[in-house]
Motif scaffolding. Sequence first.
Motif, short mmCIF file in Angstrom:
data_model
loop_
_atom_site.label_atom_id
_atom_site.label_comp_id
_atom_site.label_asym_id
_atom_site.label_seq_id
_atom_site.Cartn_x
_atom_site.Cartn_y
_atom_site.Cartn_z
N GLN A 85 -42.02 5.23 6.22
CA GLN A 85 -43.17 4.74 7.09
C GLN A 85 -44.71 4.72 7.03
O GLN A 85 -45.36 4.73 6.96
CB GLN A 85 -42.42 5.86 8.16
N MET A 86 -44.94 6.09 5.88
CA MET A 86 -45.97 6.63 5.96
C MET A 86 -47.35 5.32 4.90
O MET A 86 -48.56 5.49 5.44
CB MET A 86 -45.99 7.42 4.49
N PHE A 87 -46.30 4.62 4.26
CA PHE A 87 -47.73 3.46 4.15
C PHE A 87 -47.92 2.65 4.84
O PHE A 87 -49.07 2.06 4.80
CB PHE A 87 -46.85 2.85 2.17
N TRP A 88 -47.14 2.00 5.70
CA TRP A 88 -48.03 1.52 7.06
C TRP A 88 -49.14 2.08 8.07
O TRP A 88 -49.42 1.70 8.17
CB TRP A 88 -46.96 1.26 7.94
N GLY A 89 -48.40 3.37 8.11
CA GLY A 89 -49.66 4.01 8.75
C GLY A 89 -51.05 4.12 7.92
O GLY A 89 -52.50 4.72 8.31
N LEU A 90 -51.20 4.49 6.01
CA LEU A 90 -52.22 4.23 5.71
C LEU A 90 -52.54 2.98 5.96
O LEU A 90 -53.56 2.54 5.31
CB LEU A 90 -51.34 4.36 3.85
N ALA A 91 -52.50 1.49 6.27
CA ALA A 91 -52.34 0.12 6.41
C ALA A 91 -52.94 0.28 7.47
O ALA A 91 -54.41 -0.08 7.28
CB ALA A 91 -51.52 -0.10 6.21
N ALA A 92 -52.54 0.95 8.43
CA ALA A 92 -53.34 1.19 9.88
C ALA A 92 -54.62 2.00 9.67
O ALA A 92 -55.72 1.70 10.22
CB ALA A 92 -52.48 1.85 10.39
N MET A 93 -54.49 3.20 9.14
CA MET A 93 -55.55 4.01 8.46
C MET A 93 -56.35 2.82 8.09
O MET A 93 -57.93 3.65 8.39
CB MET A 93 -55.37 5.34 8.15
N ALA A 113 -51.81 4.66 12.97
CA ALA A 113 -51.84 5.47 12.39
C ALA A 113 -51.44 7.16 12.68
O ALA A 113 -51.00 7.75 12.23
CB ALA A 113 -53.64 5.65 11.67
N GLN A 114 -52.18 7.75 14.06
CA GLN A 114 -51.95 8.73 14.75
C GLN A 114 -50.75 9.11 15.31
O GLN A 114 -50.11 9.84 15.22
CB GLN A 114 -52.83 8.60 15.73
N GLY A 115 -50.55 7.73 15.75
CA GLY A 115 -48.02 7.51 15.92
C GLY A 115 -48.22 8.05 15.05
O GLY A 115 -46.39 8.38 14.77
N VAL A 116 -47.93 7.48 13.28
CA VAL A 116 -47.30 7.78 12.07
C VAL A 116 -47.22 8.84 12.16
O VAL A 116 -46.21 9.63 12.14
CB VAL A 116 -47.73 7.07 10.88
N PHE A 117 -48.37 9.98 12.04
CA PHE A 117 -49.24 11.57 11.82
C PHE A 117 -47.57 11.88 12.97
O PHE A 117 -47.64 12.94 12.29
CB PHE A 117 -50.12 11.35 11.77
N ASN A 118 -48.33 12.34 13.83
CA ASN A 118 -47.32 12.74 15.02
C ASN A 118 -46.14 12.55 15.10
O ASN A 118 -45.30 13.60 15.29
CB ASN A 118 -47.98 12.19 16.56
N ASN A 119 -45.13 11.16 14.68
CA ASN A 119 -43.81 11.33 14.39
C ASN A 119 -43.39 12.29 13.15
O ASN A 119 -42.44 12.38 13.25
CB ASN A 119 -43.37 9.34 14.34
#
Length: 434
Positions: A85-93, A113-119
């Motif tokens: 999941q984190m890699f997708w968050g970094l892609a969005a970031m 990216a904020q959604g991944v962090f909050n999750n």
Amino acid sequence: MTVTSTAAYGMMQYYHGNESGQTPGTLDGTWWEAGAMFMTLVQYWSVTGDTSNNAAVTQGLQWQRGDGNDYLPSNSSLYLGNDDQMFWGLAAMTGAETKFPDVSNGPSWLSLAQGVFNNQVRRWDTQTCHGGMHWQIHTWQKGYQLKNSISNGGLFQLAARLARYTGNQTYADWATKIWDWAATTPLLNIETWNVADTTNADHDCKDQGNDQWTYNYGTFLSGAAYMYNFVSGFLDITNGDQKWLTGVNGLLNMSLRNFFPQQYNDGLIMSEVACEPIESCDRNQMCFKGFLSVWMAFTSKLVPSTASRILPKLQGSAEAAAKQCSGGADKTVCGVRWYQDTWDGKAGLEEQMSALSVFTANIMLQSTKGPVTSKTGGVSKSDPNAGTGQSSESDDPLSELPPITTKDRVGAWILTIIIGVTWIAMVLWVAWGH
């Protein structure tokens, strides 16, 4: 075509998600690598201006965002790890930091990216080892008991990047919390700067799986660079915080020592030393040094004092990778071992992605541009409550996060048992009752 665009073209030959009848944002046999691939393509676009892949990137990143806009799509969520999941968050970031065009009919890159962090911070587990992220999301997954560097280092990097982009101290506080916790375990030794791959929560995070991987170092290195730059920029401290500069220098020096062996052109060519020499790299591991390449380039931008050490290493690696990208009928297929002057016979999306990343990293080094923030031209819309199902009225939704308790865990296990027993009963009823 340049060697960079040729590598990008070769990589996209393995992606079919944008074709009729296919599922956007998916690759055969792997979900996380698709997020990494889109991240790589955003980086490529940002330094070359080549928009030929942008439609596929946008479609894939939006399609896989999940119902909660946190990259936990229902068709994949049962088997994903926190690092996936984190890699997708970094892609969005990366999309937010490069001003990759937001869509008009979906969430912004920053909010994803904020959604991944909050999750993810809701899964910070203080019941074992006094903190940390597990490798896996669900207790029933193999390896759940492990807390690993890529999950914790990845979340640390994401928090640091969100802090720098938004100026929100909450993200910085979380980045510091993750770093400080990792430093109490073998995952991050702030004296030797060794980064272990895993530690076991069943052993109170005292042991370590000490395989040395480039991307583990890269997550912590670039996260520390973002924190140094955040402190310097948003807090108007000229030289940043010594803690982060020490971390950057320690991790960079160890990365250069570990992954640029002296026998490869006097230490100028990167190698995934744990698997390349014995030809045992799996498809995941073939990606790793590409990530370190770009994160080292980011580090040189964010902490300029590191540039003189990073530049020759990435230049040497790119020149070597270009020679390795000489396979196949058209003599453009990239292999794994960059230190070999001729193609090593390996071919795949991962090999192409890793080579593309080191080529992109070198273009980054020649550019005057760096990752933007909300103060320096960033336009991606913020939603601090993304992924929580709440409104966006509060700027600090994390202060309300409940801790994971023993009662919660017992309840989850009971629910799992009930569901399992019910399912077995239904199967037996169908098999024997009809």
